[in-house]
Enzyme design. Structure first.
Site, PDB file in Angstrom:
ATOM      1  N   GLN A   9     -57.712 139.771 -53.747  1.00 42.50           N
ATOM      2  CA  GLN A   9     -57.555 138.701 -52.432  1.00 42.50           C
ATOM      3  C   GLN A   9     -58.831 138.159 -51.522  1.00 42.50           C
ATOM      4  OE1 GLN A   9     -54.339 136.886 -53.534  1.00 42.50           O
ATOM      5  NE2 GLN A   9     -54.944 135.949 -51.369  1.00 42.50           N
ATOM      6  N   ASP A  47     -58.401 135.019 -61.945  1.00 43.16           N
ATOM      7  CA  ASP A  47     -58.209 133.908 -60.530  1.00 43.16           C
ATOM      8  C   ASP A  47     -59.556 132.856 -61.177  1.00 43.16           C
ATOM      9  OD1 ASP A  47     -57.108 133.969 -58.546  1.00 43.16           O
ATOM     10  OD2 ASP A  47     -58.120 135.858 -57.578  1.00 43.16           O
ATOM     11  N   LYS A  74     -47.278 137.925 -55.721  1.00 43.46           N
ATOM     12  CA  LYS A  74     -47.942 137.531 -56.821  1.00 43.46           C
ATOM     13  C   LYS A  74     -47.732 138.844 -57.896  1.00 43.46           C
ATOM     14  CE  LYS A  74     -52.384 135.375 -55.684  1.00 43.46           C
ATOM     15  NZ  LYS A  74     -53.378 135.642 -55.065  1.00 43.46           N
TER      16      LYS A  74
HETATM   17  N1  GUN Z   1     -56.670 133.407 -51.478  1.00 46.68           N
HETATM   18  C1  GUN Z   1     -56.386 132.277 -51.008  1.00 46.68           C
HETATM   19  N2  GUN Z   1     -55.660 131.545 -52.225  1.00 46.68           N
HETATM   20  C2  GUN Z   1     -56.297 131.943 -52.990  1.00 46.68           C
HETATM   21  C3  GUN Z   1     -56.519 132.476 -54.386  1.00 46.68           C
HETATM   22  O1  GUN Z   1     -56.063 131.622 -55.171  1.00 46.68           O
HETATM   23  N3  GUN Z   1     -56.823 133.486 -55.545  1.00 46.68           N
HETATM   24  C4  GUN Z   1     -57.704 134.600 -54.552  1.00 46.68           C
HETATM   25  N4  GUN Z   1     -57.255 135.643 -55.048  1.00 46.68           N
HETATM   26  N5  GUN Z   1     -57.770 134.790 -53.219  1.00 46.68           N
HETATM   27  C5  GUN Z   1     -56.475 133.428 -52.573  1.00 46.68           C
END
Ligand code: GUN
Length: 293
Positions: free
Chosen positions: A96, A119, A52
């Site tokens: 996350q 998100d 990311k």
């Molecule tokens: N963990 C697995 N997928 C995601 C996501 O799309 N966003 C976040 N913040 N954590 C995750």
């Protein structure tokens, strides 16, 4: 059989996002700014977060990572989120998941300012999505919709079976696919761990979205000839023949299922890369909305 190539589609969208980010910076003198919070050292989370950050910088965003030890208290984490909410420079905040068991994930999600919720997990974002108002869409469902659109997959009137009902993927993607939009207008069935005669239902699907978190779960006999299969799973399987010691597989048994499909997304190289596109689009939108306030 065609491949829903997430790498190719993601490159296309990232070029578009980079052009818009350049224009944003030209107008404002600032880069769209994403702050990611990572708690602990979960291997998969480390990989996702690194990816990311790399992608954010590549499209011309400013991207920072704040790390906390596994032992961080909920109060300290919430205080940091509050600080980022108040920081005028920050456009998007991403925490996350998963978080350690002693931290209430829902509380954390609800503490992020809806204006910075890139998100799309905050109830305000999800509520807006439900009634069709413009908002931040959860990144993976958003990426899946863009992938279907990029490959011109016809969805109108099709029977879409979504396997999995998580708040992050299954439930929101079901909503998006049933909306009167393009892609959309599907007849959607959601299946889950209590579904009876699962294979009878999956065999009816024109489009199958597989998000159940079990490696290789979808087998040949569960899929209709000509179906479109989107594999949302991602698992590390031990593999001594690889330098890393593992390989990545999805929720779909690709070798068995692929020959039956009109289109299928691979793992790796499918939905995962499109999830990042969803996040980047949301961050750019957050930056533009904050500028236009
Ligand atoms: N963990 C697995 N997928 C995601 C996501 O799309 N966003 C976040 N913040 N954590 C995750």
């Amino acid at each position: 059989m065609g491949i829903l190539d997430g790498k190719k589609a993601a490159e296309h969208f990232k070029e578009q996002i980079a052009r818009e980010a350049t224009e944003f910076t030209r107008l404002t003198g600032k880069k769209p700014y994403l702050v990611t919070i990572l708690v602990g050292n979960n291997g998969a989370s480390e990989t996702y977060v690194a990816s990311k950050l790399r992608s954010s910088e590549k499209v011309g965003f400013r991207a920072d990572l704040i790390r906390f030890d596994d032992s961080v208290t909920e109060a300290v984490l919430l205080e940091k989120i509050g600080e980022l909410n108040r920081d005028e420079e920050v456009d998007g905040i991403l925490v996350q998941l998963p978080l350690p068991a002693h931290i209430d994930e829902k509380k954390v999600i609800m503490h992020i300012s809806p204006a910075k919720d890139v998100d799309g997990f905050h109830p305000e974002s999800l509520g807006k999505m439900l009634i069709g108002l413009p908002t931040f869409l959860p990144a993976t469902p958003y990426g899946i919709m863009e992938l279907l659109d990029y490959y011109g997959i016809e969805t109108e009137g099709k029977h879409c079976v979504v396997m999995g009902r998580s708040n992050i993927v299954g439930t929101p993607v079901s909503l998006l696919l049933s909306r009167p939009t393009r892609p959309g207008n599907c007849t959607v069935t959601i299946t889950h761990s209590r579904t009876r005669h699962l294979e009878r239902i999956t065999r009816q699907a024109d489009i199958l979205i597989v998000a159940i978190g079990k490696p290789g779960f979808l087998r040949e006999d569960m899929v209709k000839e000509g179906a479109v299969v989107v594999d949302v799973g991602i698992h590390r399987i031990a593999d001594e023949s690889r330098k890393s010691g593992y390989r990545l597989v999805g929720d779909v048994n690709f070798e068995e299922v692929a020959p039956r499909c009109s289109f299928i997304s691979p793992v790796p190289g499918g939905v995962g890369l499109m999830t990042i596109v969803g996040l980047l689009k949301n961050t750019l939108l957050a930056a533009k909305q904050r500028r236009d306030r």
